[in-house]
Structure formats: structure tokens, C-alpha cells
Design an enzyme around this catalytic site. Structure first.
Site, PDB file in Angstrom:
ATOM      1  N   LYS A  46       0.816  -1.206   0.000  1.00  0.00           N
ATOM      2  CA  LYS A  46       0.000   0.000   0.000  1.00  0.00           C
ATOM      3  C   LYS A  46       0.858   1.267   0.000  1.00  0.00           C
ATOM      4  O   LYS A  46       0.397   2.331  -0.390  1.00  0.00           O
ATOM      5  CB  LYS A  46      -0.947  -0.035   1.179  1.00  0.00           C
ATOM      6  CG  LYS A  46      -1.852  -1.273   1.090  1.00  0.00           C
ATOM      7  CD  LYS A  46      -3.165  -1.094   1.721  1.00  0.00           C
ATOM      8  CE  LYS A  46      -4.158  -2.181   1.356  1.00  0.00           C
ATOM      9  NZ  LYS A  46      -3.732  -3.551   1.653  1.00  0.00           N
TER      10      LYS A  46
HETATM   11  C1  LIG Z   1      -4.457  -4.635   1.155  1.00  0.00           C
HETATM   12  C2  LIG Z   1      -3.705  -5.884   1.028  1.00  0.00           C
HETATM   13  C3  LIG Z   1      -4.128  -6.893   0.143  1.00  0.00           C
HETATM   14  C4  LIG Z   1      -5.386  -6.775  -0.674  1.00  0.00           C
HETATM   15  O1  LIG Z   1      -5.276  -5.818  -1.688  1.00  0.00           O
HETATM   16  P1  LIG Z   1      -6.582  -5.230  -2.407  1.00  0.00           P
HETATM   17  O2  LIG Z   1      -6.086  -4.161  -3.307  1.00  0.00           O
HETATM   18  O3  LIG Z   1      -7.447  -4.690  -1.311  1.00  0.00           O
HETATM   19  O4  LIG Z   1      -7.232  -6.345  -3.121  1.00  0.00           O
HETATM   20  C5  LIG Z   1      -3.331  -8.015   0.038  1.00  0.00           C
HETATM   21  N1  LIG Z   1      -2.221  -8.169   0.773  1.00  0.00           N
HETATM   22  C6  LIG Z   1      -1.795  -7.229   1.630  1.00  0.00           C
HETATM   23  C7  LIG Z   1      -0.557  -7.465   2.435  1.00  0.00           C
HETATM   24  C8  LIG Z   1      -2.507  -6.049   1.793  1.00  0.00           C
HETATM   25  O5  LIG Z   1      -2.079  -5.116   2.634  1.00  0.00           O
END
Ligand SMILES: *Cc1c(COP(=O)(O)O)cnc(C)c1O
Length: 495
Positions: A112
Site C-alpha cells: 500500500k
Molecule cells: C491490502 C492488502 C491486500 C489486498 O489488496 P486489495 O487491493 O485490497 O485487493 C493483500 N495483501 C496485503 C498485504 C494487503 O495489505
């Protein structure tokens, strides 16, 4: 290029507006009304650029009302110095065809960061264009990683306040400590009694409540969102799929038949970005959607019926413990040929019955684009163990879900194309689970396990995790899920 709402195409706004607002007034999500298509020449040029250059190249199409200087300022600010090896999205090649796209070398050790290091720049630049002088209030619902990444991105950014809600029992101890110890004068963190969907529903409700909006306006404030419903979160994610393709080309991979992309999926933002990259000309064959036991998307892809009325599991891949995948709405808009009325109906059904189904035509399109599979916790741990034994590669629980589902896919289809597997978190972020997958040894403390994991696997502990051990806990509040608005007013001191 402009942005339209998925629930009402007559709502048309600029990029700055879409980003500053986060969500459209009637509840729809903003999507570009056209997409650029990259040619072989574009990819030739892109290959020669570094990550920052590639990001600027891609993003200028999506930030139609930003100047080149503004884009340069935003992208440089986000990706200079904040990722531990200079390249925010390096690839580790593991075994046959598995290209692990490591998206966790940023300040919070999860993918993120790629979007949330950039979003504050995009948002403050957008706010200057659209609402000069107003303070932007960022509300976030998080299943763990978004919260910390947003807090790090927005801490002490002038003219912003950020408030994060997380499910008190739905995040890992490390994620909890990361958030509760957040520094900065404009940050607020609150645990809620409920799960992630409760947090997300609560935040959406606050956002779309006109009385609340008016109250904020009286105090010269306006809401925006750092969740992946905000277009400013998605655009930066398209970049790393374009960049990964360039890196495969540079390595001389045979990509005439394209390559597959595997994404551990929760809110559908990451995999949607891969779809957009495909739409723009990156030769992606299948988009492989990997889920944990909360396998609502696996069922949807395989049956065309989305049904959130099912048991909710708290798993060892908590960032995917989600039953309402917000960004699926954008995908439905695409699949239905931009049919805003149909999307509005499906979303209304989802909120009234927790369930909707798509037409045969949409289902066929979906099957052509996607492949869905899931892993339970035991299979996830086994995959981490196997990856370490076979290749000496240590992956986190979310990445393991993707690797495991990719193996299912190859077994079923015998598809021998190369794959990009999105690795979404550092194994140290989920050290307890990862440790238990590679050894029987354990200690009785979180950080003891972190050190033990490093010893047992001869891998380095990321700096941001090391620093947490002695961090001071600043936030201890837990609120009822129907008291979230009060918590917001209190944090903003406008009660
Ligand atoms: C947020 C997250 C996901 C999921 O991603 P999306 O874009 O919400 O589908 C998967 N793995 C990790 C470690 C995350 O932080």
C-alpha cells in the site's frame, strides 16, 4: 480524459476533482471515461526509464488537469528516498516462471506504500485546485495495512487531518502496534468493536451523510478518502504492472503469448490496477485472483453470483479478510460495458440483500479475463514452508496465498507462460505465522519471534519493523461501531 461515476455517467469531473472528493455524491466510484493505449514504441521508451520516469509517463494520462511540473513534484516526492533499495517494485525470480514482484520495500512494509506515499501529494495538489484554503480530512477504514501506510503518508502534511478506524480483533499485533504508535500532529487512530466490513460501511456512511458534510464545511473542512475507492490510490498501482512488464522485456523473456498476473486480493484494488494495465496494452493473459477462506470472489468468478451472506473468517492473511470488495464495482462497470444503471442496481442489491448476480454475458467476459482460487490457513502455511524449503525464498502469508493459487492454476490449466506474482507484504509483518511455517521453535514475544525468524532464515529484519520494538503506544481507544461519527467529531474538535 475525464472521470465519471460508476452509478451515474452524467457525473463527469476532472482528475483533481475525483481525487479530492474520493467518492461520488450518489455513492458511485470515479473511473476514467477513456484509457490510453500504449504501443510498442511507448514500451521501448518506458523500458529506458527508472521507476520515477515510468510513473510520470503513465500518470500524466490519468492526471489530466495536473501540469507536468505538478506531476514531477508529486512523483519525485513520493518515490525518492522512501523505498529501501531505490526501486519501489523489484522482481525476485523464484523457480520456473515465478517472478515475485516485491511491493513491500516502503516505510510500512506493505504494497500500500506504493500508492499511499503518492496519494498525499496528489490529494493536496488536487485540493489546491478545487478547494483552496480548506482543510482535508482523510477517513480510513483498514483491515491493517492501509491504515499504517496512510498514516505514514499523511503525517504532518499541512492542511490535512487523518483518522483511521480498524477492527480491534481483526489486525495482527504488529499491524496494531504500527498504527497505535503512529507519530504526527494530525493523526488519529481508533479501534472499533466489529470487523473490517463494519469499519468500511461506517466510513462510507459518514462520507455520504449530507448533514456531516455541512458541519465540516462550517469549519472549513472537507472529507476525502485514502481507501482504494479513491482514484488517487489506483492510478499509482497501474504503474508497477507497466514497470514489471518493462523489466521482463529488459530481461529478454519471451512474452509473445503474454504473461499471467497473480494477485492476493481483498478489496480488488490491486488486481483491478492489473486489469487497467492490460487494457492499456500490457500483454497480460489471465488475471489470477487469489483469496483466503473469505472466498467470496472465488465463488463470484466461478458462478457469477456475489454473495456476502456467509461465515466471516479471521485468517492469518488479515488484509484479505473482506466480504465486500469495494473496487469490484469498477470492474462491474467495465464488464457491463459502462452500464451505470446496471451497476447501480447490483450495488443496491448488495446493500439490501448482500447478494447480486450478473448476466451470462458479463459472466463469460469475467471468465475470459479472470481465474479464481483460494487457500485456507493450513495450505497457506504449507506454501510458505515449501517456498522456503524449495527455493530459500521467504514470503508472507498474503503472498503465499497468491503462490498457492498460482500452483493450483498451473496444475489445472498446464499454462506455461511466465507469471508476475504480486508480493504484498514483508514476511516480518506477519512474523508469528511465517515463523510457525518454517520452524517449530518460537519465543513468547512478538519481537522475540521477529529475531528468531531472522536467525532461522538468515534474512534481514526491515528497519521499520526493528524500530517498532521501542515505540511508544499513543492510541488506546476502542469505540462502538455506531459511535464512529462521534469519534471523528472529537478528533476534529468540532463536537
Ligand atoms: C491490502 C492488502 C491486500 C489486498 O489488496 P486489495 O487491493 O485490497 O485487493 C493483500 N495483501 C496485503 C498485504 C494487503 O495489505
Amino acid at each position: 480524459m475525464n472521470y465519471v461515476s460508476t452509478r451515474d455517467k452524467s457525473v463527469k469531473v476532472t482528475a483533481a476533482n475525483a481525487i479530492a472528493r474520493g467518492i461520488s455524491a450518489e455513492g458511485g466510484l470515479f473511473v476514467p471515461d477513456t484509457f490510453p493505449t500504449f504501443t510498442a514504441e511507448d514500451f521501448d521508451r518506458l523500458q529506458k526509464l527508472d521507476y520515477i520516469g515510468r510513473a510520470k509517463y503513465v500518470l500524466k494520462y490519468f492526471l489530466n488537469d495536473f501540469t507536468d511540473d505538478e506531476i514531477d513534484y508529486c512523483v519525485r516526492g513520493a518515490y525518492t528516498g522512501s523505498f529501501d533499495n531505490g526501486n519501489p517494485a523489484p522482481i525476485s525470480v523464484v523457480g520456473k516462471n515465478m517472478n515475485i514482484l516485491e511491493l513491500w520495500h516502503g516505510p510500512t512494509c506493505a504494497f500500500k506504500d506504493l500508492a499511499l506515499q503518492l496519494l498525499p501529494y496528489l490529494l493536496t495538489t488536487s485540493a489546491k485546485k478545487t478547494a483552496a484554503g480548506k482543510k482535508t480530512v482523510i477517513l480510513v477504514a483498514t483491515s491493517g495495512d492501509t491504515g499504517k501506510a496512510a498514516l505514514e503518508g499523511f503525517k504532518d502534511v499541512p492542511d490535512t487531518e487523518i483518522m483511521v478506524f480498524y477492527p480491534s480483533d481483526g489486525v495482527s499485533p504488529m499491524q496494531k502496534l504500527q498504527m497505535d504508535s503512529q507519530k504526527g500532529g494530525n493523526v488519529h487512530v481508533c479501534a472499533i468493536k466489529g470487523n473490517f466490513d463494519d469499519a468500511q460501511t461506517g466510513v462510507k456512511k459518514i462520507f455520504t451523510d449530507n448533514a456531516v458534510k455541512e458541519k465540516l464545511a462550517e469549519h472549513n473542512m472537507q472529507f476525502s478518502s485514502a481507501n482504494s475507492i479513491n482514484w488517487g490510490r489506483l492510478a499509482p498501482q497501474i504503474v508497477y504492472y507497466v514497470s514489471a512488464y518493462c523489466d521482463l522485456l529488459l530481461r529478454g523473456e519471451d512474452l509473445n503469448d503474454g504473461f499471467n498476473v497473480v494477485v492476493p486480493t481483498g478489496n480488488f484494488g490491486n488486481i483491478l490496477a492489473a486489469y487497467y494495465a492490460k487494457k492499456m496494452g500490457v500483454p497480460i493473459n489471465k488475471l489470477i485472483c487469489a483469496s483466503n477462506s473469505n472466498n467470496v470472489l472465488t465463488d463470484f468468478i466461478n458462478t457469477g453470483v456475489y454473495d456476502r451472506n456467509r461465515k466471516f473468517f479471521t485468517t492469518i492473511s488479515p488484509s484479505m479478510d473482506i466480504l465486500i470488495s469495494s473496487n469490484l464495482e469498477r470492474m462491474l462497470f467495465e464488464l457491463s460495458g459502462c452500464d451505470d444503471k446496471a451497476v447501480a442496481v447490483m450495488q443496491a442489491k448488495l446493500s439490501s440483500d448482500g447478494k447480486f448476480s450478473v448476466s451470462e454475458e458479463v459472466k463469460d467476459k469475467m471468465e475470459e479475463l479472470f481465474w479464481g482460487g483460494y487457500l485456507d490457513d493450513k495450505q497457506t502455511l504449507d506454501t510458505i514452508g515449501d517456498m522456503f524449503k524449495e527455493y530459500g525464498y521467504l514470503c508472507d502469508t498474503h503472498t503465499a496465498v497468491a503462490v498457492g493459487v498460482y500452483k493450483q492454476y498451473v496444475t489445472k490449466t498446464k499454462d506455461g507462460r511466465p507469471a508476475i506474482i504480486a508480493s504484498t507484504a514483508s514476511p516480518y509483518k506477519f512474523a508469528d505465522s511465517v515463523l510457525s511455517a518454517v520452524t517449530d521453535k518460537k519465543t513468547d514475544s512478538e519481537f522475540g519471534n521477529v529475531r528468531l525468524l531472522s536467525e532461522v532464515t538468515s534474512t534481514d529484519i526491515p528497519e521499520p519493523i526493528k524500530m517498532l520494538e521501542n515505540a511508544e503506544v499513543r492510541f488506546k481507544e476502542i469505540c462502538d461501531k455506531d459511535k464512529m461519527l462521534d469519534a471523528v467529531y472529537e478528533a476534529l474538535k468540532i463536537k
